[in-house]
Design a protein around this motif. Structure first.
Motif, short mmCIF file in Angstrom:
data_model
loop_
_atom_site.label_atom_id
_atom_site.label_comp_id
_atom_site.label_asym_id
_atom_site.label_seq_id
_atom_site.Cartn_x
_atom_site.Cartn_y
_atom_site.Cartn_z
N VAL A 18 0.81 -1.21 0.00
CA VAL A 18 0.00 0.00 0.00
C VAL A 18 0.85 1.27 0.00
O VAL A 18 0.37 2.34 -0.34
N GLU A 105 -1.89 13.64 -7.55
CA GLU A 105 -2.39 12.28 -7.73
C GLU A 105 -2.93 11.73 -6.40
O GLU A 105 -3.95 11.05 -6.37
N TRP A 106 -2.24 12.04 -5.34
CA TRP A 106 -2.67 11.58 -4.01
C TRP A 106 -4.09 12.06 -3.69
O TRP A 106 -4.88 11.32 -3.11
N LEU A 108 -6.49 12.52 -5.74
CA LEU A 108 -7.39 11.66 -6.50
C LEU A 108 -7.52 10.28 -5.87
O LEU A 108 -8.61 9.72 -5.76
N VAL A 109 -6.38 9.74 -5.46
CA VAL A 109 -6.37 8.41 -4.84
C VAL A 109 -7.25 8.43 -3.59
O VAL A 109 -8.06 7.53 -3.38
N LYS A 110 -7.09 9.46 -2.80
CA LYS A 110 -7.88 9.59 -1.58
C LYS A 110 -9.36 9.54 -1.90
O LYS A 110 -10.12 8.78 -1.31
N GLU A 111 -9.75 10.38 -2.84
CA GLU A 111 -11.14 10.46 -3.30
C GLU A 111 -11.69 9.09 -3.69
O GLU A 111 -12.75 8.67 -3.25
N VAL A 112 -10.92 8.44 -4.55
CA VAL A 112 -11.34 7.17 -5.14
C VAL A 112 -11.38 6.04 -4.10
O VAL A 112 -12.38 5.35 -3.96
N VAL A 113 -10.30 5.86 -3.37
CA VAL A 113 -10.23 4.75 -2.40
C VAL A 113 -11.32 4.90 -1.35
O VAL A 113 -11.97 3.93 -0.96
N GLU A 114 -11.51 6.13 -0.92
CA GLU A 114 -12.53 6.43 0.09
C GLU A 114 -13.90 5.82 -0.26
O GLU A 114 -14.65 5.42 0.62
N LYS A 115 -14.18 5.76 -1.54
CA LYS A 115 -15.48 5.25 -1.99
C LYS A 115 -15.63 3.75 -1.77
O LYS A 115 -16.74 3.21 -1.83
N PHE A 116 -14.51 3.08 -1.55
CA PHE A 116 -14.55 1.63 -1.36
C PHE A 116 -14.32 1.24 0.10
O PHE A 116 -14.34 0.07 0.44
N VAL A 117 -14.10 2.24 0.92
CA VAL A 117 -13.83 1.97 2.33
C VAL A 117 -15.08 2.20 3.16
O VAL A 117 -15.71 3.25 3.06
N LYS A 118 -15.41 1.19 3.93
CA LYS A 118 -16.57 1.30 4.80
C LYS A 118 -16.19 2.18 5.98
O LYS A 118 -15.16 1.98 6.62
#
Lengths: 119, 119
Positions: A18, A105-106, A108-118
């Motif tokens: 990670v 880029e970070w 964007l990553v935060k935005e995106v990953v957040e959507k998959f994290v409960k």
DNA sequence: ATAACTACTTTATCAGACGTAGTACTTCTG
DNA sequence: CAGAAGTACTACGTCTGATAAAGTAGTTAT
């Protein structure tokens, strides 16, 4: 003979997969502050991460090689008269741009990953 | 013949190295909602990420194999009578724990990386 | 003296991502 | 109705970045 690799996270709380995309960012971030060398950067990272993540020596030194080849950092020898000679690194303008790009880029990553994290 | 690899980020805004640690999380997250199969998951990820990140087919299908071997998901054949047969996957209790662990890890990663990112 | 710390280098191996290509079946379009 | 596009994978080989293991070399603490 088979090399036994460690399981993810055995050496701390954060697994290396990670952080894989952030080793360059961490190194460059510290070099933005001031020129530095392997051992010092390694200690700084460990400290800033409160031991939650420790960058392996080989990872760090191979990152230096890679970043230098890419033109993002430049190495030079220190002038210390005692102790083993250090290789200091300074960040180049290209390295600085790359760092800024990685920071964007970070976000964007935060935005995106957040959507998959409960939550 | 030398294979030419793409530069980071060529296929979208987010490079694959930074998402490497989150592919499993994304897949498991979707399987927590409901059983699914490769093509559908691929489309969902693309959609949820608003095309900022696209998981490659080979990456996805090899992740299925890996996660199944690890006991985190279980595959079974769908019963559709037309079209090519799908392999559906369901998440196991171990997969669910792993997912939760990864979510906790994400919180740490956020904390740590944030310290190296210039606002 | 000898262990611990500083500061690296070399070699080889591994996991996960990816390019390329192919299979197979269905549906849309001119 | 033929060909393109979409659906749903599988196989094979290569690449990158991380890592283990081990060594070199000098310094400082006990």
């Amino acid at each position: 003979m088979r090399t036994v690799y460690r399981e993810k996270g055995d050496d701390g709380l954060i697994g290396s997969d990670v952080m894989r995309g952030y080793n360059d960012l961490m190194i460059l971030s510290l070099l933005m502050e001031q020129d530095s060398y392997g051992y010092e950067i390694s200690k700084q990272i460990r400290q800033i991460c409160s031991d939650k993540y420790v960058m392996k020596e080989t990872t760090l030194y191979s990152a230096f090689t890679r970043l230098e080849k890419a033109g993002y950092i430049e190495g030079y020898f220190g002038t210390e008269t005692n102790g083993k000679q250090r290789t200091y690194y300074r960040i180049t303008p290209e390295g600085s741009s790359y760092y800024q790009e990685k920071c964007r880029e970070w976000q964007l990553v935060k935005e995106v990953v957040e959507k998959f994290v409960k939550e």
